[in-house]
Every structure is written in C-alpha cells, then in structure tokens.
Design an enzyme around this catalytic site. Structure first.
Site, PDB file in Angstrom:
ATOM      1  N   ASP A 166      -3.592   5.594   6.499  1.00 47.28           N
ATOM      2  CA  ASP A 166      -4.066   6.864   7.040  1.00 47.28           C
ATOM      3  C   ASP A 166      -5.024   6.541   8.192  1.00 47.28           C
ATOM      4  O   ASP A 166      -4.574   6.295   9.314  1.00 47.28           O
ATOM      5  CB  ASP A 166      -4.731   7.606   5.868  1.00 47.28           C
ATOM      6  CG  ASP A 166      -5.046   9.061   6.133  1.00 47.28           C
ATOM      7  OD1 ASP A 166      -4.215   9.731   6.754  1.00 47.28           O
ATOM      8  OD2 ASP A 166      -6.117   9.524   5.719  1.00 47.28           O
ATOM      9  N   GLU A 203       0.835  -1.211   0.000  1.00 38.45           N
ATOM     10  CA  GLU A 203       0.000   0.000   0.000  1.00 38.45           C
ATOM     11  C   GLU A 203       0.864   1.252   0.000  1.00 38.45           C
ATOM     12  O   GLU A 203       1.980   1.252   0.538  1.00 38.45           O
ATOM     13  CB  GLU A 203      -0.863   0.011   1.262  1.00 38.45           C
ATOM     14  CG  GLU A 203      -2.340  -0.178   1.022  1.00 38.45           C
ATOM     15  CD  GLU A 203      -3.054   1.034   0.436  1.00 38.45           C
ATOM     16  OE1 GLU A 203      -2.561   1.651  -0.524  1.00 38.45           O
ATOM     17  OE2 GLU A 203      -4.131   1.354   0.948  1.00 38.45           O
TER      18      GLU A 203
HETATM   19  P1  IMP Z   1      -7.110   4.981   4.856  1.00 35.99           P
HETATM   20  O1  IMP Z   1      -7.668   6.239   5.469  1.00 35.99           O
HETATM   21  O2  IMP Z   1      -6.013   4.380   5.703  1.00 35.99           O
HETATM   22  O3  IMP Z   1      -8.221   4.007   4.566  1.00 35.99           O
HETATM   23  O4  IMP Z   1      -6.421   5.416   3.488  1.00 35.99           O
HETATM   24  C1  IMP Z   1      -7.054   5.201   2.278  1.00 35.99           C
HETATM   25  C2  IMP Z   1      -6.409   5.889   1.107  1.00 35.99           C
HETATM   26  O5  IMP Z   1      -6.475   7.291   1.272  1.00 35.99           O
HETATM   27  C3  IMP Z   1      -4.944   5.621   0.814  1.00 35.99           C
HETATM   28  O6  IMP Z   1      -4.717   4.399   0.181  1.00 35.99           O
HETATM   29  C4  IMP Z   1      -4.654   6.782  -0.111  1.00 35.99           C
HETATM   30  O7  IMP Z   1      -5.055   6.460  -1.425  1.00 35.99           O
HETATM   31  C5  IMP Z   1      -5.532   7.887   0.434  1.00 35.99           C
HETATM   32  N1  IMP Z   1      -4.745   8.875   1.195  1.00 35.99           N
HETATM   33  C6  IMP Z   1      -4.612   8.966   2.526  1.00 35.99           C
HETATM   34  N2  IMP Z   1      -3.816   9.995   2.873  1.00 35.99           N
HETATM   35  C7  IMP Z   1      -3.431  10.575   1.706  1.00 35.99           C
HETATM   36  C8  IMP Z   1      -2.578  11.694   1.380  1.00 35.99           C
HETATM   37  O8  IMP Z   1      -1.995  12.386   2.249  1.00 35.99           O
HETATM   38  N3  IMP Z   1      -2.436  11.963   0.056  1.00 35.99           N
HETATM   39  C9  IMP Z   1      -3.042  11.249  -0.925  1.00 35.99           C
HETATM   40  N4  IMP Z   1      -3.834  10.192  -0.662  1.00 35.99           N
HETATM   41  C10 IMP Z   1      -4.025   9.871   0.637  1.00 35.99           C
END
Ligand code: IMP
Ligand code: MG
Length: 185
Positions: free
Chosen positions: A106, A102
């Site tokens: 986030d 991945e």
């Molecule tokens: P989650 O919030 O851990 O489910 O993250 C899901 C997705 O959010 C990641 O795979 C990224 O595609 C996107 N994402 C999270 N933070 C960022 C960032 O700072 N820049 C760009 N995409 C992000």
C-alpha cells in the site's frame, strides 16, 4: 462483526482468478530458484492464505518462515515509516534466497522497513512477492519482483486482508462498502 455480504460492494478478484494467477507466480518462482535454497518469508497475518497457496504451486524445494511486524504510531489503516518486529524469524537467512510474501503493498512503508531489516542479515538474494499492489497509495518506493494484481485505491478485504481482523478466510478479494461497514472502534 457484520455478515460480509452486508459490507461487500463488489468482488474485485474472484477465487478462480486468484488461484490462476498464484499458479503462474508459483511457476515463475519455481523456475527462478531451482536449487533448493529458497526461503519464503511470510509477513503475518495477512500473508498467510497467499503463502499457503503459493507454496503449493512452487515445485522447487523450499522452506518457509514467519515474521510479524507492526508499525509505530499509526492508525489501523495506515502505516508510519518505522516498524517494530513483534515476532522475528526462527531461521538464519544468511546465504539463503529469500522471497518476502505479502498480501498487499500500500504505502510501501512496511515492506521497505522489512527489506532494510533483512538485508543486514546478508541473505544471498532478497525479493518481494506481493499479491496486491496499490500503486496510487505509494509513499516509499519498493521493488516488487513478483506481483499478483495491481488494484485501484479502494479498501479491500478477504484472502488474508482483514476488516478488524475478520474475513481473512474469504477465498476472494472484495471491496468494502464504506457506507455500510460499521467499524468496531
Ligand atoms: P503499507 O501501507 O504498504 O505499509 O501496508 C501495510 C499493511 O496495511 C498491509 O500489509 C495490510 O495489512 C494493510 N492494508 C493496506 N491496504 C489494505 C486494504 O485495502 N485492506 C486491508 N488491509 C490493508
Ligand atoms: Mg493488516
């Protein structure tokens, strides 16, 4: 789309530092999975540049497959709890040693759902390799076995991470200048 230089606040991780860390991760994974049963599962689309460079740094024989997920009822920059499989793996992961690749963890919601989904398919082992980790934003606890960099709570782009689908190709990870970036929606 604006020129990236207009919206780049700072380079957070430059290309040299990225490649150096990815070489280390590749060596670590090569040592952990010497027997050729390793399957790298790349989460589309953000994981692509990382998958490519990581794979080239893994000397142990391995396979790769791809999966696309999207989160339900969430805005562009946040994810809800649940994910929908937009494109499933082609391979059967049963009895394989799976490493999920991945771009960033986030909230943790995406990876947590994907782990749940893959776990029921009975891989021999299942681990997460994330290039970036933003721990301040975590909502769901997820185990990250291989971690590239821990980063602060800033919106970043480049090296797989997009700004409205652009700039995944940049060889570095940069911080977005939110005063200058004009979102398309
Ligand atoms: P989650 O919030 O851990 O489910 O993250 C899901 C997705 O959010 C990641 O795979 C990224 O595609 C996107 N994402 C999270 N933070 C960022 C960032 O700072 N820049 C760009 N995409 C992000
Ligand atoms: Mg994304």
């Amino acid at each position: 789309m604006q020129e990236y230089k207009e919206i780049l606040a700072e380079v957070l991780i430059d290309a040299v530092a990225l490649q150096k860390r990815i070489a280390e991760l590749g060596a670590e994974i090569s040592a952990d999975y010497p027997d050729g049963n390793l399957l790298l599962v790349c989460i589309l689309r953000g994981g692509v540049p990382f998958l490519v460079d990581l794979s080239r740094n893994i000397t142990a024989p391995h396979m790769m497959d791809f999966m696309a997920v999207s989160s339900y009822g969430a805005g562009k920059r946040e994810s809800s709890g649940a994910v929908r499989v937009a494109m499933d793996l082609q391979m059967d992961i049963r009895d394989k040693d799976v490493v999920l690749v991945e771009d960033i963890v986030d909230s943790g919601n995406t990876i947590a759902s994907v782990l749940e989904l893959l776990h029921v398919r009975q891989p021999r082992s299942l681990r997460v390799c994330a290039l970036l980790d933003k721990p301040e934003r975590r909502e769901t606890d997820v185990p990250i076995h291989y971690r590239g960099f821990e980063i602060p709570n800033k919106f970043v782009f480049g090296y797989g991470l997009d700004l409205d689908e652009y700039y995944r190709n940049l060889p570095f990870v940069g911080v977005v200048d939110l005063n200058k970036y004009k979102p398309t929606d």
